[in-house]
Structure formats: structure tokens, C-alpha cells
Design a protein around this motif. Structure first.
Motif, mmCIF file in Angstrom:
data_model
loop_
_atom_site.group_PDB
_atom_site.id
_atom_site.type_symbol
_atom_site.label_atom_id
_atom_site.label_comp_id
_atom_site.label_asym_id
_atom_site.label_seq_id
_atom_site.Cartn_x
_atom_site.Cartn_y
_atom_site.Cartn_z
ATOM 1 N N ALA A 249 27.070 43.567 67.125
ATOM 2 C CA ALA A 249 26.623 44.948 67.676
ATOM 3 C C ALA A 249 25.650 46.116 66.037
ATOM 4 O O ALA A 249 24.689 45.990 66.755
ATOM 5 N N SER A 250 26.444 45.633 64.833
ATOM 6 C CA SER A 250 25.642 45.757 64.015
ATOM 7 C C SER A 250 23.898 44.968 64.021
ATOM 8 O O SER A 250 22.977 45.836 63.750
ATOM 9 N N VAL A 251 24.357 43.805 64.286
ATOM 10 C CA VAL A 251 23.190 43.347 64.070
ATOM 11 C C VAL A 251 21.837 43.681 65.021
ATOM 12 O O VAL A 251 20.805 44.155 65.316
ATOM 13 N N MET A 252 22.535 43.615 66.683
ATOM 14 C CA MET A 252 21.403 44.399 67.625
ATOM 15 C C MET A 252 21.346 45.512 67.384
ATOM 16 O O MET A 252 20.548 46.185 67.571
ATOM 17 N N TRP A 253 22.246 46.564 66.622
ATOM 18 C CA TRP A 253 21.439 47.614 66.097
ATOM 19 C C TRP A 253 20.251 48.286 65.272
ATOM 20 O O TRP A 253 19.407 48.708 65.650
ATOM 21 N N ARG A 254 20.845 47.566 64.329
ATOM 22 C CA ARG A 254 19.691 47.027 63.246
ATOM 23 C C ARG A 254 18.277 46.764 64.648
ATOM 24 O O ARG A 254 16.589 47.096 63.838
ATOM 25 N N PHE A 255 18.279 46.009 65.187
ATOM 26 C CA PHE A 255 16.694 44.627 65.787
ATOM 27 C C PHE A 255 16.573 46.224 66.642
ATOM 28 O O PHE A 255 15.061 46.307 66.434
ATOM 29 N N ILE A 256 17.639 46.413 67.420
ATOM 30 C CA ILE A 256 16.783 47.896 68.323
ATOM 31 C C ILE A 256 16.199 49.012 67.164
ATOM 32 O O ILE A 256 15.031 49.430 67.628
ATOM 33 N N HIS A 257 16.548 49.234 66.364
ATOM 34 C CA HIS A 257 16.247 50.469 65.556
ATOM 35 C C HIS A 257 14.505 50.327 64.982
ATOM 36 O O HIS A 257 13.854 50.575 64.761
ATOM 37 N N PHE A 258 14.683 48.724 64.375
ATOM 38 C CA PHE A 258 13.282 47.857 63.717
ATOM 39 C C PHE A 258 11.804 47.855 65.583
ATOM 40 O O PHE A 258 10.547 48.934 64.922
ATOM 41 N N GLN A 259 13.002 47.908 66.190
ATOM 42 C CA GLN A 259 11.887 47.766 67.803
ATOM 43 C C GLN A 259 11.339 48.884 68.382
ATOM 44 O O GLN A 259 10.058 48.969 68.258
ATOM 45 N N LEU A 260 12.094 49.705 67.918
ATOM 46 C CA LEU A 260 11.418 51.635 68.203
ATOM 47 C C LEU A 260 10.858 52.309 67.393
ATOM 48 O O LEU A 260 10.194 52.236 67.901
ATOM 49 N N ARG A 261 10.937 51.285 66.038
ATOM 50 C CA ARG A 261 10.474 51.987 65.327
ATOM 51 C C ARG A 261 8.951 50.915 64.963
ATOM 52 O O ARG A 261 8.000 51.936 64.901
ATOM 53 N N ARG A 262 8.506 49.845 65.400
ATOM 54 C CA ARG A 262 8.020 49.232 65.505
ATOM 55 C C ARG A 262 6.156 49.871 66.605
ATOM 56 O O ARG A 262 5.684 50.095 66.415
ATOM 57 N N TRP A 263 7.754 50.172 68.424
ATOM 58 C CA TRP A 263 6.860 50.506 68.718
ATOM 59 C C TRP A 263 6.416 51.451 69.002
ATOM 60 O O TRP A 263 4.814 52.511 69.312
ATOM 61 N N ARG A 264 6.504 52.652 68.374
ATOM 62 C CA ARG A 264 6.531 53.871 67.781
ATOM 63 C C ARG A 264 5.145 53.881 67.306
ATOM 64 O O ARG A 264 4.331 54.933 66.877
ATOM 65 N N GLU A 265 5.279 52.866 66.017
ATOM 66 C CA GLU A 265 3.896 52.534 65.060
ATOM 67 C C GLU A 265 2.700 52.405 65.907
ATOM 68 O O GLU A 265 1.387 52.991 65.725
ATOM 69 N N TYR A 266 3.003 51.171 67.093
ATOM 70 C CA TYR A 266 2.138 50.971 67.707
ATOM 71 C C TYR A 266 1.450 52.390 68.607
ATOM 72 O O TYR A 266 0.044 52.491 68.686
ATOM 73 N N TRP A 267 1.800 52.967 69.154
ATOM 74 C CA TRP A 267 1.483 53.768 70.440
ATOM 75 C C TRP A 267 1.000 55.206 69.402
ATOM 76 O O TRP A 267 0.444 55.659 69.857
ATOM 77 N N ASN A 268 1.673 55.226 68.132
ATOM 78 C CA ASN A 268 0.545 56.600 67.311
ATOM 79 C C ASN A 268 -0.506 55.624 66.941
ATOM 80 O O ASN A 268 -1.778 56.741 66.250
ATOM 81 N N GLU A 269 -0.621 54.349 66.296
ATOM 82 C CA GLU A 269 -2.379 53.516 66.409
ATOM 83 C C GLU A 269 -2.498 54.101 67.690
ATOM 84 O O GLU A 269 -3.616 53.991 66.988
ATOM 85 N N GLN A 270 -2.201 53.202 68.006
ATOM 86 C CA GLN A 270 -2.506 53.743 69.842
ATOM 87 C C GLN A 270 -3.500 55.197 70.245
ATOM 88 O O GLN A 270 -4.836 55.228 70.082
ATOM 89 N N SER A 271 -2.943 55.614 69.509
ATOM 90 C CA SER A 271 -3.314 57.269 69.600
ATOM 91 C C SER A 271 -4.340 57.605 68.965
ATOM 92 O O SER A 271 -5.300 59.042 69.816
ATOM 93 N N SER A 272 -4.103 57.567 67.990
ATOM 94 C CA SER A 272 -4.853 57.862 67.178
ATOM 95 C C SER A 272 -6.520 57.071 67.394
ATOM 96 O O SER A 272 -7.469 57.840 66.921
ATOM 97 N N ARG A 273 -6.589 55.825 67.382
ATOM 98 C CA ARG A 273 -7.847 55.346 68.129
ATOM 99 C C ARG A 273 -8.640 55.789 69.267
ATOM 100 O O ARG A 273 -9.315 56.216 69.029
ATOM 101 N N LYS A 274 -7.464 56.704 70.266
ATOM 102 C CA LYS A 274 -8.130 57.127 70.880
ATOM 103 C C LYS A 274 -9.154 58.787 70.579
ATOM 104 O O LYS A 274 -9.649 58.660 71.458
ATOM 105 N N ARG A 275 -8.248 59.564 70.100
ATOM 106 C CA ARG A 275 -8.584 60.513 69.474
ATOM 107 C C ARG A 275 -10.025 60.334 68.585
ATOM 108 O O ARG A 275 -10.807 61.160 69.096
ATOM 109 N N ALA A 276 -9.777 59.512 67.519
ATOM 110 C CA ALA A 276 -11.079 58.432 67.583
ATOM 111 C C ALA A 276 -11.890 58.356 68.009
ATOM 112 O O ALA A 276 -13.519 58.997 67.460
ATOM 113 N N ALA A 277 -12.237 58.225 69.213
ATOM 114 C CA ALA A 277 -12.970 57.614 69.828
ATOM 115 C C ALA A 277 -13.925 58.355 70.959
ATOM 116 O O ALA A 277 -14.848 58.420 70.955
ATOM 117 N N ALA A 278 -12.367 59.273 71.343
ATOM 118 C CA ALA A 278 -12.861 60.560 72.261
ATOM 119 C C ALA A 278 -13.905 61.855 70.889
ATOM 120 O O ALA A 278 -14.780 62.359 71.212
#
Length: 317
Positions: A249-278
Motif C-alpha cells: 500500500a505504501s508503494v502504491m501510495w508513492r506511485f499514485i502521488h508521483f503520477q498525480l504530480r506528473r499529470w499536474r505538471e503536464y496540464w500546467n505546461e499545456q495551459s501555459s503553452r495555450k496562454r502563450a499561443a493566445a
């Protein structure tokens, strides 16, 4: 030729065999580095940090792929896949077939060779503690399964672990070649979750139902029986299973936390690119409008061609 089946036991002579294959592993490591990884990294023009991670992932991809194929071949030929009960039947498994013993000795040799490779590869000081921790954990688990006569269970656990690690390092290699390609990380995420579930199921099957049914339930170190008498106690058995579940369970929790952080960084990068393009599109439209309707320069209204809209006075000849 006479039909006799030769089996092997562990002993002090294994240390000499392991030492020999440590040198073989060092040579193979240098061959992969020289003829494959160095040539690819020169074309990619990686930074020092990425270059170090690229070499690490490249070596581990070759090792994990070889180990997965080899481990799967051993399990199929020895009948561990077709007969899951063989994981605990006739425990302790003191005497080993040649290919099982050879596989474990090579695994120990590879992870021991990784210690001097930290010096040969000039690994950065920041990376040494992480790699030492990884090498130590692998050595403890592989040596524990080998010395405590849990080689059959260890084979399946290594197969699951190496399979997930192979996809992770393969995804990292693809990412270094093309930073926009992260699809293989999604494949690794699925494989990681599936292997964790299989690992937990295997622990429950062997510890909860298999080892308590072993015929010999007495502690007998001379015969290699270290565990069956402990797992006959239901309180001890449930405590071990609880610890295993908490660890997974601890391994899965670290994995889920890593994936959530990765997806959050990905969406922040995509939104910043859209704002820059706009923003770039708005500036471009503003420039076009100014060029169409004229613009002010030094307080004077200029037309599209840069001339003043006022009519010039004609001078008399």
C-alpha cells in the motif's frame, strides 16, 4: 546418459563462481557502453545529468530484458508456471536444478558488479546514495531467497519486478530521444499496477495458504526448513500478511502521488503553452489592425505605406 538428474546446493564455492561472473558482467557492461550507449548519446547531445541517467537506463534495459526472458524460460521449463503448487510443495527446496542455481549466481554477480561500476562510470555524488540503496535491496532479496530456500517464489517475484523496471527505463530512454513522447510512461504505469497486484496475490497465496500446509512443520536448519513452523501459527501468519499489505500500500501510495504530480505538471505546461499561443495571436492581430488602419508615430498619424494622410502643399516652381 544414464538418466540421473543432478541437482545442486549452495556452499562456499559459490563465492568463487560469483567472483568470476562479476568480471564477466564488468566486461559486458563495458561492451554495451562502448558500442551502443556512447554512440547514441553522442548523437543526442545530452547534458551531464541526462547523460548519466541515459547510461543507467540503457544498461538496466539490457539487463532487465535478458533477465525477464531467462527467468520466464526457467519457470516454464521447470514447470513452475503450469503447476503453481510447486511454489510450496516439498518445501524446503534445498536442492536446485542447474539452471535455477546458475540464474541466481548470475543475478548476485550482476548486482555486485554494480558497486565498482559506480566508480568506473563516474556517477555523480548526488546519485550514489539512491543507487546504493537500490543495489543493496536487490542483493538482500536475491540472497535471502537463495539462502533461505525460497528460490521458486523468488523467481516469480523477480520476473514481476524486472518486467515493471524494464518498461520504466525503456520509457525514460524514449523520453531522452524525444521529450514530447511520454506514451510509454503510461504503459509503465499500467504494468506497475498489474505487477503490484500479482505480487500481493502471490504473497497471500504462498504465505496464507501454501506454507502452512507443508508436511514438515518443525524447525530444521540442517534440512533448510526455516519458515514452515512459523507460518503454522495463524497469528504470525496474519501479522506477516498485514506487513506485506501495508508495504504494498505504501508503494502504491508513492506511485499514485508521483503520477498525480506528473499529470499536474503536464496540464500546467499545456495551459501555459495555450496562454502563450493566445497572447502571441492577440499581438499578431493587434499588429495587423494597426497596419490596416494606420498608426501613430511620434504624434503623427501614419498611413499603411508610412506616409502622412495629409495632402502635401505643392511648391511653386
Amino acid at each position: 546418459a544414464d538418466g540421473e538428474l543432478v541437482q545442486y546446493h549452495y556452499g562456499l564455492k559459490d563465492l568463487v563462481t560469483i567472483l568470476f561472473y562479476i568480471f564477466i558482467a564488468i566486461i559486458l557492461h563495458a561492451v554495451v557502453q562502448e558500442y551502443a550507449l556512447d554512440k547514441i548519446s553522442r548523437r543526442l547531445h545530452l547534458s551531464k545529468v541526462k547523460h548519466s541517467k541515459f547510461n543507467e537506463s540503457g544498461q538496466l534495459v539490457a539487463f532487465h530484458l535478458t533477465s525477464v526472458i531467462w527467468c520466464l524460460y526457467v519457470m516454464v521449463t521447470e514447470g513452475y508456471v503450469s503447476n503453481p503448487r510447486s511454489l510450496w510443495e516439498n518445501y524446503p527446496h534445498v536442492y536446485l536444478p542447474y539452471q535455477v542455481k546458475f540464474f541466481y549466481l548470475c543475478q548476485l554477480a550482476y548486482w555486485l558488479h554494480a558497486l565498482p561500476e559506480l566508480y568506473f562510470q563516474k556517477v555523480r555524488k548526488e546519485e550514489i546514495p539512491r543507487q546504493l540503496r537500490c543495489i543493496t535491496l536487490y542483493l538482500l532479496h536475491i540472497a535471502g531467497a537463495y539462502l533461505l530456500n525460497l528460490t521458486r517464489l523468488g523467481l516469480i517475484l523477480l520476473l514481476l519486478q524486472y518486467l515493471a523496471e524494464f518498461f520504466f527505463h525503456m520509457a525514460r530512454l524514449v523520453y531522452f530521444t524525444d521529450e514530447n513522447n511520454e506514451k510509454l510512461f503510461n504503459v509503465w504505469a499500467v504494468v506497475f499496477v498489474v505487477t503490484r497486484l500479482f505480487t500481493l496475490t502471490l504473497y497471500i497465496l504462498v504465505i496464507g495458504f501454501g506454507l502452512p500446509r507443508v508436511e514438515s512443520q518443525a524447525l530444521d536448519p540442517e534440512r533448510g526448513n526455516f519458515f514452515s513452523f512459523l507460518f503454522n501459527n495463524i497469528l504470525f501468519r496474519m501479522s506477516v500478511l498485514l506487513l506485506v499489505c501495508l508495504f504494498q500500500a505504501s508503494v502504491m501510495w508513492r506511485f499514485i502521488h508521483f503520477q498525480l504530480r506528473r499529470w499536474r505538471e503536464y496540464w500546467n505546461e499545456q495551459s501555459s503553452r495555450k496562454r502563450a499561443a493566445a497572447t502571441a495571436g492577440t499581438k499578431q492581430q493587434t499588429k495587423l489592425l494597426k497596419r490596416d488602419s494606420g498608426y501613430h508615430e511620434n504624434g503623427v498619424v501614419k498611413a499603411e505605406n508610412g506616409t502622412s494622410p495629409r495632402t502635401k502643399k505643392l511648391k511653386s516652381p
